[in-house]
Each structure stands twice: as C-alpha cells, then as structure tokens.
Design a protein around this motif. Structure first.
Motif, PDB file in Angstrom:
ATOM      1  N   PRO A  97      16.221   5.527  -1.643  1.00 51.12           N
ATOM      2  CA  PRO A  97      15.256   4.431  -1.835  1.00 51.12           C
ATOM      3  C   PRO A  97      13.824   4.865  -1.520  1.00 51.12           C
ATOM      4  O   PRO A  97      12.890   4.485  -2.236  1.00 51.12           O
ATOM      5  N   ALA A  98      13.648   5.660  -0.478  1.00 52.64           N
ATOM      6  CA  ALA A  98      12.307   6.129  -0.127  1.00 52.64           C
ATOM      7  C   ALA A  98      11.759   7.062  -1.190  1.00 52.64           C
ATOM      8  O   ALA A  98      10.562   7.046  -1.502  1.00 52.64           O
TER       9      ALA A  98
ATOM     10  N   THR B 224      11.010   1.640   3.366  1.00 43.01           N
ATOM     11  CA  THR B 224      12.428   1.663   3.741  1.00 43.01           C
ATOM     12  C   THR B 224      12.620   1.835   5.235  1.00 43.01           C
ATOM     13  O   THR B 224      11.912   2.615   5.871  1.00 43.01           O
ATOM     14  N   ILE B 225      13.591   1.101   5.785  1.00 45.16           N
ATOM     15  CA  ILE B 225      14.086   1.379   7.133  1.00 45.16           C
ATOM     16  C   ILE B 225      15.403   2.120   6.977  1.00 45.16           C
ATOM     17  O   ILE B 225      16.337   1.614   6.352  1.00 45.16           O
ATOM     18  N   ILE B 226      15.467   3.331   7.528  1.00 47.35           N
ATOM     19  CA  ILE B 226      16.684   4.132   7.464  1.00 47.35           C
ATOM     20  C   ILE B 226      17.431   3.937   8.777  1.00 47.35           C
ATOM     21  O   ILE B 226      16.946   4.317   9.850  1.00 47.35           O
TER      22      ILE B 226
ATOM     23  N   LEU C  55      11.661  -7.571  11.742  1.00 47.83           N
ATOM     24  CA  LEU C  55      11.400  -6.133  11.845  1.00 47.83           C
ATOM     25  C   LEU C  55      11.005  -5.566  10.481  1.00 47.83           C
ATOM     26  O   LEU C  55      10.053  -4.780  10.376  1.00 47.83           O
ATOM     27  N   CYS C  56      11.726  -5.979   9.430  1.00 49.05           N
ATOM     28  CA  CYS C  56      11.386  -5.527   8.070  1.00 49.05           C
ATOM     29  C   CYS C  56       9.983  -5.977   7.690  1.00 49.05           C
ATOM     30  O   CYS C  56       9.215  -5.225   7.068  1.00 49.05           O
TER      31      CYS C  56
ATOM     32  N   VAL D 228      13.683  -2.509   1.915  1.00 47.88           N
ATOM     33  CA  VAL D 228      15.010  -1.898   1.808  1.00 47.88           C
ATOM     34  C   VAL D 228      15.467  -1.421   3.190  1.00 47.88           C
ATOM     35  O   VAL D 228      14.683  -0.831   3.941  1.00 47.88           O
ATOM     36  N   ILE D 229      16.725  -1.704   3.511  1.00 46.04           N
ATOM     37  CA  ILE D 229      17.359  -1.106   4.691  1.00 46.04           C
ATOM     38  C   ILE D 229      18.403  -0.134   4.164  1.00 46.04           C
ATOM     39  O   ILE D 229      19.382  -0.550   3.533  1.00 46.04           O
TER      40      ILE D 229
END
Length: 926
Positions: free
Chosen positions: A254-255, A261-263, A431-432, A439-440
């Motif tokens: 996604p990144a 994005t949060i990975i 947080l997002c 995207v997580i």
C-alpha cells in the motif's frame, strides 16, 4: 574496592575488553597477579588475541578480595598510557569512549584501503599521543621487518583499540599534512552533537523515569531469507542477499502505491527492512528532474543510531546521501543545510518540532516521505503528534504546497481505554486521523510464512502464594502507624489532604496517597511563618519516611526481607548525613530500636519468600531442560532489580546465570539511573556473552530490545496495558519461547487476561477497518481531523497569560526564602540559574558524586539549602563556558505569590508560567 565498584567494573567489562591489551600493564600488576596468571594471560593473547586476554585478566582481577588492587589497576592504566580508559573507570563515565564507536566502525570498513594507502612511518610521529608507547614501537618494528602494509595493518588494530578521544581528528590532520588520499575517505564530523537538552536534568535533576530503548542491530536475522549477523554484512552482501519475503512485500505494497499507511506487524518480522523497501521505491519512482526527500523519525537516541547506520549502509551504495541529527540542543548542527543537502535524514522528532517552530524548516513540504517508528506514540503532546499538527494545519488550511507521504510502523496500535470493539475502532480511527493514514497494513495473505519466521511465545499465568505470616511487615507497619500519628500530631487535618481511602501499607494505593499528602504538605500555610516552616518541614520528613517504609514493604513482599532492610538502612544512613534535625533524630531512633528485631526476622530461614521459591524452581527447570536458555525477567522497580539480582548471585544453584541489569536513565530519590553507554554495554554482553544468561529489567526494556536468542520472558508481578503486553511478550523471539506471568495477586492475572482480550479486540477492529470503503474511511478521518483541529485552535486562543508578577521561590522542605523569579535566568531553553549575591548565601555546595560533562555543561558540585537542619537538594553547580553557576530544579521549591501569598508546587519549569529572562554573562561580571 567497594562492592559497587566491583559491580561497575563487571558492568563495563566489555569496554575494557575492547580497549585494553593487558600484556602492556602486567608489569605494574605484580602485587596482585601471580606469575602463573601472567603467563596464562600472555598465552591467551598469543593464541586468541588481546580481547580474550583482557577477558581472562578481568576474571583473575575480580576474584581478588585483598585491599588495594582496584587502585593498583587504575595506577597501572595511567602508567601504561591508557589515559582515556583510566578516566572512564575513575568516573564510571564511558561517554567519550562510546563516541569513538562510529569511527571504529568506519575504520573497520576502510581497513583494506588503510593498508593499501598508509605509510605508518610518515604519520606515526603525529599520532604518537593516540596510541600506547609499546604499540608505537611494535608498529615501527613491523614496518622494518615485514613491510609497510603489515605495519599499516598493525596500526589500524591499535587505533581500533585506542581510548584517546582525539585520535580520529589527529589521524585526519596527519593524513592531510601528508596529502594522503586516504584523508578523502576519513570523514570526521566535528559538528555532530547528540546531547539532549534535558540530559542534565534527567540525570541528576529530574525525578521522573525516562523511557529509554535499545535495539539489537538492524534486525538482520529477520530481514531476509539469507540470515546473517551485523558483523557479516558488508555493502556487497547487503545489496545481494537481502531479498524481501512475501509478507514483507505485502506490508510494503500500500505504501508503494503512494498511500499513507500504518504498518502493524509483530516484533521481529523485519519492519526496518520494509521501510527500506518503501524508501527505495519512493526515491526511484520520481520523474527525471525531480527528487524525493525522506525523513525517518526514531523516538530515542539508540534507535536513531541504529537506523541511521542501517539507512546509510543500504542507500549510500545506491548513490543516495544519508545524514542524521539526534539531540534537542543542536546549535552547532546546520539543520537546514543537512535537510537541504541529503536525500534521507534520520532524526529524533523533537529536532524537527523545534526547527518548524522557529521557522528554520519552513514547512513539511520540504519532505516527500515521512516515516514514524513506533507510531502508536502519535497522540497528545508527543513530538510525533506535534509534527502531524503542522501537517494537518497545512492540509486543512487550503495550502497548495504538496504534503509528504506518511508511513507509521508499530507492533501494536493499541485500543486505549476501549471496553468493546466499537470503542476500539474509534480509538484506532483517531490514530489513523492523527497520521492521516487511510490504510492499516497487516499480514493476511502470507500469514503462514510470517508465522514460520516470527514465533509468538506461549503465554502462561502462574499464581503463587505469598507469606502466610510476615513479621517484617508487622514491625514496619507499627513504625508507619507511629509516624502517621506523629504527623497527625503536627497537623490534625492530615487525613483530609487526599481523597484516597481504604489504603493499606505496602501497596501502590498507599504510595499514591502519600504522594498526594506529601505534595499538599509542601503548600501548607500559616500566618506565623516560623511555625509554618517548622510544621512543613516536619510533615515533609514524616511523609518522606512513610514513603520509604512503604517501598521497603513492597520489596519484602516480592523479594527478600533482608533486601528491604538494606534499603531502609541505606536511607537512614543518608538521613544521618544530611540535615538530621530533632524530627529526623527521633524517627531514626525509632527505627534503630527495631533494627535488631528486623534483622532477626530477616535472617530466619522460615521467612523465605515463597514467590522466590517458585521463581527458583522455574529457572532451575528451564535451564535443566535447556542450558542455553536466555531469560529476560521484568520487574516493576529499580529496587526490585537490585534485590532479585542479589538473590540470584547469592543462590549457589543460580549464580551461574551471572545476571545483568537494565534500568532507565532518570534519577529516583534513591538512585541515579544507568547511563546510555552502560545500558548498551549490558545489552551487548547479554546478546554476545554466553555466560550472561539472564537480564533483569524494568519497563525500559519493554520496547525495542530485539534478541533472537531470548526464549524465556518472566513477568514478575509485572503487568501494563495491551501495547506493553505485546512488546514484553515480543522479547521472547526464539522457537519454543515462553512468556510467564508470575504473581500472587489475582487482580494482576485478571488484568493480563483483559489485555489479551483487548489484543483480540484490536485485531478484530483492524480487520473491520480494513474492510471499510476507503472513500468513506477517508471522510471519517477528515471529520475527526477537523474536530481535533477546532479543539486545538480553541486551546491556542486561550493561552495562559504570562505572569510578570515577581514571585518567591521557597525551599520545598523548610520554606526558607531562596530567591525571587526576577533573579532567575534561563539557559539553553531548559536550564535555570539565579543571579545576584543574595542567592549565594542561601545555599551550600558540596562535591558532585559523579562529576561529568553534559554538552556545554560540566557538573562539578551539588547545591543544598544552607539551613543546617534542612540541607534540601536544590540542584547542581555547573561550569558553563568560563562561568561556575548554580542550576536549580523547580521541583525542589515552592512558589509563593508575593501579593496573594498563594503557594504552588510546579513539577516542571514548563508548568511555571513566569517571565523567563535569558541568561546574560555580563550580569555575573557586574
């Protein structure tokens, strides 16, 4: 040699082994080493090298019990020319030696070129002060007997062991004087500065624990299918062997598509490598004529150092420039220049916050990609969130300037105080929104591959029994009741100073009660100021003693009674050495009257702690089944760290474990925390030394220690939130690992069960958000962002008015007048001194127990209230440039309004909204 000096030498032994060639000092050690021991050490050097010889030398040395050998060792170092090592051990401060590590690493990488290009006979005369005289002679002899290349190889070996802080710069000058082409490779960054602005206060002026983390290398063992150690990884290997696993590509995808994005992936899966993949893809996909600029944020200096090294190693061979800055005071580092002239910048986040605030960095548009390590910290007033405030203000303010892509990495996003999945979803959405991440990314398609690589330890909760009778607690509880009664005799309303009820001695609840009462006592006021001073000082002393008694009960509950008694004996020794007024004398007599009884109870074998029996059985069983077991034992306090270590060392059947300890840097009322080099030294020893099989740690080790060999995590009466649970559990990384919670408290087990439920709730919430329509999710995030910005802007519009009214600073213990706010001056945005002759009469100075340099400051003394019956700690005396000045800590004082007489107790300078006048040295000369 004291026991503390012996422990320190053991803790710092790795530094000694890296530097000392013991054969150079053996002639000075005749009184303490036998002929056979000296021959063994010489043979060890001949067969295995100086590091193994140094290890054997220390082993022999630490076995000696007679007086004088430690002083003899220091004298030997001095006589042989090991001036840097001598200074480091004499002051137990290895910062100067630690700073040489990057140059040692650079020289190791450049060693082949060094051998090819260096003629030692040309530069040795200028380098004579940087190596031992015997080394100088050996290098010259090798040059004449075996040639210049062999001499250069020997010279490189000697420089790699040099303890002289000036050798990198001296080498640079010597090369330049000879016009040697190697000087182009030998880069010495004179402007680099990694001193934190708060370091001075954290070490000796702060009271709160500072969260410090350390990570093992760049997680090499988990980056690729071709596992290797850091020492084995060269530039060529790095580019040819590190191939992404399928799950790593899934996390990065996604990144790579340009999405914020949060990975979220478990510890040990190689998130660092995922960030490298994203970074490389980002930089390579820019159209011709355009360039990307990446900033990577690391919360803590050790992680910063690691990531800077990883990014440099990976990207410089691709032709990209990498630079980094760590520290909150970076006056000599051209931040703007570094940002403008490098492709990748690694930062501790506060640096960017400071430079955005003062306009040095005009906006976040200078970057095209921002990566936040441990991004779950993006909340409240954390520097991560402050950076994102600038981002969101730019996004919502209608600016046409482009915004950078945002990537966050974490092992756990957490759920906050959520009680159900709906509330957990809302927490994760916030947080997002804070990171503007739509995207997580988690591993779903390649879950089997991830599970083969990252092992989740088996989690076991084990209930153990406490003592059925506790004579120690009975005696201490009686002393506490007497002390409470004395305090009530001074102030009848003592019970009304706190809302906490049903408190029990030896509990966290009692600790909270005493902290509230202690703070309230400091601002107690009477019309008669002499009487106010007498009562406040008495209440200060009574509450301080109650707190120590409560600490001792907690230690006795979880460790040995004699450790709790030692803790109290140390406290009363300090009391006798300080003001020791009538109140303290009375309290000391009461304690001394019970010491014999306490000693009898403590030494009675029948009072052994059943918790320790269980811990003993667990360790015995684990090491019997697997002698190679590596254990991390988490406990709640530093006092317990010391107590458990002592218990293991005194137990003949466990002493083979040779426990190491890891605690934070902040100072408590009893102890000064571990320095950063000491923390790193302990962790290096735990990872690399097969003799050190257990590490006893406080919460400082929760986050970031990646030790693949660790296969047993024991949580000894230790529990936190769900993020802490996932992080501590993640310390056990080897196959077959176990995570064991050992407690006598059913509530602790229940709390851990709730954390496990919250983890499940977190995973369900992430899955629900991943199935949301992306456009609707983005709209939800936008609504949150607009609402949060409205609140933020409203708060900014109601800034507290600067209070220019002159105020008094009174001693926090005896209420004696110390100074007025009009006499206070601010240095470096975080330190405060007092000008004027009047203040000099209010304090006394004593030598600092640990004098050392902290950036521009040299700590040379401690200052205390001048009243003989008080001696309250006010701060330090420091040398700043050419001036010796006092630096005070606000938590040592009570602030009184000169008009209303109202008093308050600020815990930090930033909470004290007075007019801060910058320090001007001319005021001192006047």
């Amino acid at each position: 040699m004291t026991a503390e000096e012996r422990r320190n030498l053991q803790a710092f032994s790795d530094y000694v082994k890296k530097i000392l060639d013991p054969t150079y000092i053996l002639s000075y050690m005749n009184p303490w080493l036998g002929e056979d021991e000296m021959q063994y050490i010489q043979a060890e050097k001949n067969n295995k090298g100086p590091m193994e010889a140094a290890s054997l030398f220390l082993k022999y040395l630490l076995q000696h019990q007679e007086e004088g050998w430690f002083r003899g060792f220091l004298d030997a170092l001095s006589n042989a020319g090991y001036s840097g090592l001598y200074e480091a051990i004499a002051n137990w401060n290895f910062q100067k030696i630690e700073k040489l590590e990057e140059y040692r690493a650079l020289l190791k990488r450049l060693q082949p070129a060094f051998k090819d290009r260096i003629n030692p006979t040309c530069i040795l005369p200028e380098m004579s002060d940087c190596i031992i005289s015997q080394e100088y002679e050996e290098i010259m002899q090798i040059c004449f007997n075996k040639g210049m290349m062999a001499g250069a190889e020997k010279m490189a070996e000697c420089l790699l062991r040099s303890d002289k802080e000036n050798w990198p710069k001296t080498l640079k000058l010597a090369l330049e004087n000879e016009n040697n082409s190697f000087s182009e490779l030998w880069m010495v960054e004179e402007d680099a500065k990694d001193v934190e602005a708060e370091d001075l206060e954290e070490d000796d002026m702060g009271t709160s624990s500072v969260h410090i983390v350390y990570q093992e290398g760049p997680q090499w063992e988990n980056l690729s299918q071709n596992s290797c150690t850091p020492a084995e990884v060269s530039r060529t290997k790095l580019c040819s062997q590190l191939k992404p696993r399928n799950y790593q590509l899934e996390l990065a995808l996604p990144a790579m598509k340009g999405k914020n994005t949060i990975i979220c992936a478990p510890t040990g899966c190689g998130k660092t490598f995922v960030s490298l993949l994203i970074c490389e893809h980002h930089l390579k996909t820019f159209p011709q004529g355009q360039k990307g600029k990446v900033v990577f944020f690391a919360n803590h200096v050790p992680v910063y150092e690691q990531q800077k090294s990883v990014f440099s190693e990976y990207f410089e061979r691709l032709g990209y420039s990498v630079a980094g800055i760590a520290g909150a005071t970076v006056e000599n580092v051209p931040v703007k220049h570094i940002v403008e002239n490098n492709d990748i910048i690694v930062l501790t986040p506060q640096i960017l916050v400071n430079n955005l605030k003062d306009g040095t960095i005009p906006s976040l548009s200078v970057f095209t990609l921002m990566i936040f390590d441990e991004c779950h910290n993006t909340c409240k007033q954390h520097p991560y969130n402050k950076i994102m405030f600038y981002y969101l203000d730019q996004k919502l303010g209608g600016s046409s300037d482009p915004l950078p892509q945002v990537i966050g990495m974490t092992a756990s996003v957490g759920v906050g105080d959520a009680k159900n999945t709906d509330e957990a979803v809302e927490y994760i959405c916030k947080l997002c929104a804070s990171l503007d991440a739509s995207v997580i990314a988690t591993v779903k398609e390649n879950l089997e591959e991830l599970q083969e690589i990252v092992y989740t330890p088996q989690k076991i909760s084990r209930r153990v029994e406490s003592r059925t009778t506790n004579g120690f607690k009975c005696i201490i509880s009686q002393l506490m009741r007497e002390t409470e009664s004395l305090a009530k005799g001074v102030f009848e309303e003592l019970e009304n100073l706190s809302q906490i009820q049903n408190r029990e001695f030896g509990t966290q609840k009692y600790e909270q009660w005493i902290v509230e009462v202690h703070k309230a006592c400091r601002t107690f006021q009477l019309p008669d100021k002499d009487e106010e001073s007498r009562i406040c000082k008495a209440l200060y002393l009574y509450t301080s003693h109650l707190r120590k008694y409560n600490d001792a009960l907690i230690i006795s509950e979880h460790a040995q009674m004699k450790d709790a008694l030692d803790y109290l004996n140390n406290f009363f020794n300090d009391v006798r050495a300080a003001g020791f007024d009538e109140t303290e004398q009375d309290l000391t007599r009461r304690f001394e009257g019970k010491v014999q009884e306490l000693e009898k109870v403590s030494m009675d074998p029948s009072n052994e702690n059943p918790k320790l029996k269980d811990l003993y059985l667990i360790l015995q069983e684990e090491y019997h089944v697997n002698p190679e077991t590596k254990t991390i034992l988490f406990v709640k306090t530093r006092a317990l760290v010391d107590a458990i270590k002592k218990w293991i060392e005194e137990n003949s059947k466990l002493s083979f474990l040779k426990p190491g300890i890891l605690t934070g840097r902040g100072k408590t009322s009893q102890t000064t925390g571990m320095t950063l080099p000491a923390q790193k030294c302990v962790l290096d020893a735990f990872r690399s030394n097969g003799d050190h099989n257990i590490l006893i740690a406080t919460s400082v080790a929760d986050e970031g220690i990646d030790i693949a060999q660790c296969n047993l995590v024991i949580l000894y009466e230790y529990v936190g939130n769900v993020i802490k649970m996932i992080q501590t559990r993640g310390r056990g990384r080897a196959k077959g690992s176990k995570c064991l919670l050992l407690t006598s408290n059913a509530d602790v087990i229940e709390k851990e069960n709730i954390n496990m439920y919250k983890e499940k709730m977190m995973n369900e919430s992430i899955l629900r958000l991943q199935t949301c329509d992306e456009a609707k999710f983005k709209q939800k995030l936008l609504c949150i962002q607009i609402g949060e910005k409205f609140i933020r802007d409203s708060q900014q519009n109601f800034k507290p008015k600067l209070d220019k009214q002159n105020k008094k600073l009174l001693c926090g213990k005896c209420k004696a007048l110390a100074c007025y706010t009009s006499d206070i001056r601010m240095l470096k945005d975080s330190h405060y001194t007092v000008v004027g002759e009047t203040f000099k009469k209010c304090f006394v100075t004593r030598p600092h127990p640990r004098p050392k340099s902290c950036g521009d400051f040299d700590k040379i003394g401690k200052i205390f209230c001048a009243r003989q019956d008080c001696s309250h700690d006010w701060g330090i005396r420091a040398k700043v440039n050419a001036f010796e000045i006092p630096l005070i800590k606000i938590q040592s004082f009570v602030v009184e309004d000169t008009v209303t007489g109202k008093q308050m107790c600020p815990s930090k300078w930033k909470d004290f909204n007075f007019e801060k006048i910058p320090f001007n040295p001319e005021e001192l000369s006047e």
